[in-house]
Design a protein around this motif. Structure first.
Motif, PDB file in Angstrom:
ATOM      1  N   SER A   1       2.254  13.184 -11.562  1.00  0.00           N
ATOM      2  CA  SER A   1       1.410  13.638 -10.482  1.00  0.00           C
ATOM      3  C   SER A   1       1.683  12.940  -9.029  1.00  0.00           C
ATOM      4  O   SER A   1       1.855  13.547  -8.191  1.00  0.00           O
ATOM      5  CB  SER A   1       0.023  12.900 -10.931  1.00  0.00           C
ATOM      6  N   LEU A   2       2.542  11.756  -9.376  1.00  0.00           N
ATOM      7  CA  LEU A   2       3.012  11.067  -8.127  1.00  0.00           C
ATOM      8  C   LEU A   2       4.106  11.810  -7.816  1.00  0.00           C
ATOM      9  O   LEU A   2       4.548  11.980  -6.278  1.00  0.00           O
ATOM     10  CB  LEU A   2       3.528   9.635  -8.414  1.00  0.00           C
ATOM     11  N   GLN A   3       5.119  12.407  -8.414  1.00  0.00           N
ATOM     12  CA  GLN A   3       6.180  13.168  -8.054  1.00  0.00           C
ATOM     13  C   GLN A   3       5.498  14.593  -7.146  1.00  0.00           C
ATOM     14  O   GLN A   3       6.305  14.990  -6.119  1.00  0.00           O
ATOM     15  CB  GLN A   3       6.869  13.733  -9.203  1.00  0.00           C
ATOM     16  N   GLU A   4       4.475  15.191  -7.593  1.00  0.00           N
ATOM     17  CA  GLU A   4       3.967  16.209  -6.800  1.00  0.00           C
ATOM     18  C   GLU A   4       3.335  15.658  -5.586  1.00  0.00           C
ATOM     19  O   GLU A   4       3.676  16.430  -4.570  1.00  0.00           O
ATOM     20  CB  GLU A   4       2.823  17.178  -7.786  1.00  0.00           C
ATOM     21  N   TRP A   5       2.775  14.748  -5.283  1.00  0.00           N
ATOM     22  CA  TRP A   5       2.114  14.045  -4.592  1.00  0.00           C
ATOM     23  C   TRP A   5       3.164  13.770  -3.377  1.00  0.00           C
ATOM     24  O   TRP A   5       3.017  13.971  -2.040  1.00  0.00           O
ATOM     25  CB  TRP A   5       1.423  12.630  -4.734  1.00  0.00           C
TER      26      TRP A   5
ATOM     27  N   LYS B   1       5.856  15.373  -2.847  1.00  0.00           N
ATOM     28  CA  LYS B   1       6.219  16.712  -2.023  1.00  0.00           C
ATOM     29  C   LYS B   1       5.475  17.016  -0.723  1.00  0.00           C
ATOM     30  O   LYS B   1       6.041  17.654   0.200  1.00  0.00           O
ATOM     31  CB  LYS B   1       6.355  17.738  -2.955  1.00  0.00           C
ATOM     32  N   VAL B   2       4.164  16.373  -0.505  1.00  0.00           N
ATOM     33  CA  VAL B   2       3.294  16.701   0.393  1.00  0.00           C
ATOM     34  C   VAL B   2       3.116  15.551   1.277  1.00  0.00           C
ATOM     35  O   VAL B   2       2.613  15.780   2.393  1.00  0.00           O
ATOM     36  CB  VAL B   2       2.135  17.407  -0.158  1.00  0.00           C
ATOM     37  N   THR B   3       2.957  14.296   0.725  1.00  0.00           N
ATOM     38  CA  THR B   3       2.341  13.193   1.597  1.00  0.00           C
ATOM     39  C   THR B   3       3.399  12.896   2.682  1.00  0.00           C
ATOM     40  O   THR B   3       4.549  13.114   2.629  1.00  0.00           O
ATOM     41  CB  THR B   3       2.414  11.887   0.737  1.00  0.00           C
ATOM     42  N   LYS B   4       2.796  12.483   3.794  1.00  0.00           N
ATOM     43  CA  LYS B   4       3.365  12.390   5.295  1.00  0.00           C
ATOM     44  C   LYS B   4       3.284  10.855   5.300  1.00  0.00           C
ATOM     45  O   LYS B   4       4.166  10.244   6.079  1.00  0.00           O
ATOM     46  CB  LYS B   4       2.812  12.842   6.105  1.00  0.00           C
TER      47      LYS B   4
ATOM     48  N   ASN C   1       0.704  -1.097   0.093  1.00  0.00           N
ATOM     49  CA  ASN C   1      -0.060   0.232   0.183  1.00  0.00           C
ATOM     50  C   ASN C   1       0.987   1.201   0.166  1.00  0.00           C
ATOM     51  O   ASN C   1       0.332   2.292  -0.250  1.00  0.00           O
ATOM     52  CB  ASN C   1      -1.102  -0.003   1.293  1.00  0.00           C
ATOM     53  N   TYR C   2       2.203   1.118   0.342  1.00  0.00           N
ATOM     54  CA  TYR C   2       3.058   2.166   0.335  1.00  0.00           C
ATOM     55  C   TYR C   2       3.917   2.304  -0.831  1.00  0.00           C
ATOM     56  O   TYR C   2       4.516   1.397  -1.354  1.00  0.00           O
ATOM     57  CB  TYR C   2       3.901   2.190   1.449  1.00  0.00           C
ATOM     58  N   ILE C   3       4.268   3.526  -1.320  1.00  0.00           N
ATOM     59  CA  ILE C   3       5.230   3.882  -2.301  1.00  0.00           C
ATOM     60  C   ILE C   3       6.705   3.702  -1.797  1.00  0.00           C
ATOM     61  O   ILE C   3       6.994   3.834  -0.545  1.00  0.00           O
ATOM     62  CB  ILE C   3       5.064   5.444  -2.981  1.00  0.00           C
TER      63      ILE C   3
ATOM     64  N   ASP D   1      -4.256   7.734   0.195  1.00  0.00           N
ATOM     65  CA  ASP D   1      -4.126   9.383   0.159  1.00  0.00           C
ATOM     66  C   ASP D   1      -4.026  10.213  -0.938  1.00  0.00           C
ATOM     67  O   ASP D   1      -4.171  11.104  -0.882  1.00  0.00           O
ATOM     68  CB  ASP D   1      -2.830   9.704   1.107  1.00  0.00           C
ATOM     69  N   LEU D   2      -3.955   9.059  -1.979  1.00  0.00           N
ATOM     70  CA  LEU D   2      -3.914   9.796  -3.508  1.00  0.00           C
ATOM     71  C   LEU D   2      -5.336  10.151  -3.771  1.00  0.00           C
ATOM     72  O   LEU D   2      -6.383   9.629  -3.494  1.00  0.00           O
ATOM     73  CB  LEU D   2      -3.197   8.852  -4.637  1.00  0.00           C
TER      74      LEU D   2
END
Length: 705
Positions: free
Chosen positions: A160-164, A166-169, A134-136, A175-176
């Motif tokens: 889009s994942l690259q931008e995500w 930058k902010v995902t904890k 479930n985790y990148i 969470d996507l």
């Protein structure tokens, strides 16, 4: 959301004296005038919930195995969460709660635990733990970005994942704001196969490592059955007091415990397919549009045995061709069958499949020898290089594939396993345990001090013998087992009608499908939609859907069917559209929670007996017959009753719900075993009349005239 507590001792002290739960005090919390009463609008004391909580407290205090069926509306989550929270706090111990579905996992973590902490006035650290997939994975993501072609169809998703990132904890896929393609997520998730552990350059930022660190200081872990069995597998190998997938724990709670055996069977099955093997081969060597890459080139520069490289590339190509041959001969063997079992059956000639497996096994032996030679030619100092570590890991996986091939060829030497083939997106070859009871006893019920098992559907005709036998509980001393039923407080006898058409057919009769397609539109119109229709096969579902579609649409009733969209989105559409009908197969028999008017009519097309052609079911049936038992009464009927109870339970989700459960399979009335089904569900009004009279009574009950 993570709730913090005071300090938590992460290691267990064997000399620690456990402080027992004060049962009376906890009962007061959920009784009239208690904390739950003060925190709840329109509170009503639930006597069944109180009695269940008492039994769970006894399980904790006396190190028992608790087997408890709690009907819909009992409030079982608070009956186990309140004792779990207090026990964890006062004994500084960790407790694991395992569920069958991610939906329930999230409900327990996001809603039930925070409220239970308010009720108890106690804060402890809790954590929802998901499987690594479930985790990148930051390393795999960056490698994919660096390798990707500029004009690939995946480029937009990667951006889009690259931008995500930058902010995902959390790095959690849930969470996507969009759902990445399955093929891309397979390349970049944090599955064990691709993990370099402490050798990873991204280990300090790794999302999985963050979750593991959080879990080490948490006292309440909410997991799903699959993840739990990954942990159990490691503990069986390495011991129960050590860190495994999860940190150590002594007490375990199963919610949705009716699904334990199926989850364990799935987890402990080994699967071989072309994709999984090629995935490992392409880590060693891959070629695309003239570009060559893979670990082989890093090894070549480090090894004194670099002459192996050419042979290795050629052998990988040969193995690829043999994989294609395996699929071709398997397609020929299976013909139109979706699955077949490898067993003594003159109907099938498996020789060509075994010949292909022999070739693949031989190829793997050569490939493994060549990789081993490359690795042996590398100095001890260079063996610390990441590429060497990863190649060694791939080698171990390829050795496992080779062992699988040998087992598959010599299937008759493994009577405790079921060997079978299934056609899906790929052709999958399986090795599945025949009986899970010994493993579940050894892995779960014997080593943990307390195991609480709850579900709305564990028993059959007032006993738990079937469930306890197949899950290994009966290996334990009976004095250690607590068991009890806690009936639903919902007014089934007033609000629910069980309808069986007297002029109907049994599913074993000629033209049953035609009968189903004839009566379904009439039944669905009688409730003005608001219906869930449950099938046991997708072929039957599709045929009925096509037959009903135009007529119901003209009546203003929208139709949704499994397979047209994601399961979650289908359910959301169905909930919002109060004049609609949803057609589903087995995945919709449980986990569907639609309270209120959106669902007032559940139609069960056929009693959910296991399919005789299912390889694992067939093998387990055969094993019962060989020992002189009745596979029908010992396996087919009990499994069907549990599934039937799950389907029946979709109707009433809160005390004010009312509606009808219609059974189109007349065997419920005409066969002797039908009474077992009827005696295993709550008492309701029963309508055994013509289909016309049933439709009229449905209209009257639901006030839809």
């Amino acid at each position: 959301m993570i709730e913090l507590n005071d300090s938590f001792e992460n290691e267990y002290d064997e000399n620690h004296i456990e402080i027992p739960l004060d049962t009376d005090n906890l009962v007061n919390l959920i009784s009239t005038g208690g904390a739950m009463d003060c925190l709840t609008t329109n509170f009503e004391q639930r006597d069944a919930q109180i009695e269940l909580l008492k039994k769970i407290c006894q399980s904790f205090n006396e190190d028992k195995i608790g087997v408890f069926e709690a009907g819909t509306g009992v409030g079982k989550s608070f009956a186990y969460l309140i004792p779990a929270i207090i026990w964890a706090k006062q004994n500084k111990e960790r407790i694991v709660i395992s569920t069958g579905t991610i939906n329930l996992q999230q409900q327990i973590f996001e809603k039930d635990i925070p409220f239970a902490q308010k009720i108890t006035g106690t804060k402890i650290k809790s954590l929802l733990v998901k499987g690594r997939q479930n985790y990148i994975c930051l390393r795999r993501f960056n490698e994919t970005v660096n390798e990707i072609d500029l004009f690939t169809e995946e480029q937009e998703e990667l951006d889009s994942l690259q931008e995500w990132l930058k902010v995902t904890k959390s790095g959690d896929k849930s969470d996507l704001s969009f759902l990445p393609s399955e093929s891309l997520w397979q390349k970049i998730n944090s599955e064990t196969d691709g993990c370099r552990g402490q050798h990873c350059p991204y280990k300090e930022k790794c999302f999985v490592m963050k979750v593991k660190k959080e879990a080490a200081s948490a006292q309440l872990l909410v997991v799903n059955h699959h993840l739990l069995f990954a942990d159990i597998e490691m503990r069986l190998a390495n011991g129960y007091e050590n860190q495994a997938v999860l940190p150590p724990y002594k007490k375990l709670i199963f919610d949705e415990a009716h699904g334990i055996e199926n989850s364990a069977t799935s987890f402990f099955s080994d699967c071989f397919n072309r994709f999984s093997l090629q995935k490992q081969l392409r880590l060693i060597y891959r070629s695309r549009k003239g570009n060559k890459a893979g670990l082989i080139f890093a090894l070549e520069t480090l090894s004194t045995e670099e002459s192996c490289v050419g042979d290795l590339v050629n052998q990988i190509a040969l193995l690829e061709s043999h994989l294609t041959e395996l699929e071709d001969v398997t397609e020929k063997l299976m013909n139109k069958n979706l699955s077949i079992r490898i067993h003594d059956n003159p109907k099938y000639d498996y020789s060509e499949v075994f010949d292909s497996f022999n070739l693949i096994s031989a190829d793997l032996l050569v490939i493994n020898r060549l990789i081993g030679s490359l690795l042996n030619g590398i100095s001890d100092e260079d063996k610390k290089v990441d590429s060497v570590w990863e190649a060694t890991t791939v080698l171990h996986r390829l050795e496992s594939f080779a062992a699988f091939c040998v087992n598959f060829i010599h299937w008759d030497e493994h009577p405790d396993k079921v060997f079978w083939i299934e056609k899906g997106k790929f052709i999958n070859y399986y090795q599945t345990p025949l009986d899970m009871s010994s493993l579940l006893h050894k892995g779960v019920f014997e080593p943990f001090s307390t195991v609480v098992c709850t579900s709305a559907t564990l028993g059959i005709a007032s006993n738990f013998n079937f469930w306890m036998r197949k899950n290994g509980v009966l290996f334990e001393d009976s004095k250690r087992i607590l068991q009890d039923f806690f009936e639903s407080p919902f007014p089934y006898n007033k609000n629910v009608m069980l309808a069986i058409p007297a002029d109907g057919k049994g599913a074993d009769e000629f033209n049953f499908q035609s009968y189903v397609e004839d009566v379904l539109p009439r039944l669905i119109r009688s409730s003005e939609g608001r219906a869930l229709v449950l099938f046991t096969s997708y072929e039957s579902l599709k045929s009925a859907y096509d037959a009903c579609f135009s007529g119901l649409l003209r009546s203003g009733i929208n139709l949704y069917k499994q397979g047209d969209d994601d399961r979650f989105r289908l359910l959301e559409k169905f909930k919002k559209d109060t004049h609609s009908v949803l057609f589903g197969t087995y995945s919709f028999w449980e986990g569907v929670d639609v309270p209120g008017d959106a669902l007032s009519h559940v139609i069960i097309v056929k009693l959910p007996f296991g399919v005789p052609s299912d390889p694992v079911f067939a093998a387990r049936s055969e094993a019962i017959t060989k020992r002189g038992g009745s596979s029908f009464m010992e396996l087919s009927v009990p499994e069907a009753v549990i599934k039937f109870r799950q389907g029946f339970g979709r109707l009433m989700r809160k005390s004010t719900d009312k509606g009808v459960v219609t059974i189109l399979d007349k065997r419920l009335i005409t066969k002797r075993y039908g009474s077992i089904f009827i005696n295993s569900i709550p008492h309701t009004k029963v309508c055994y009349e013509s289909i016309s009279l049933i439709c009229s009574k449905i209209q009257n009950l639901l006030d839809t005239n």
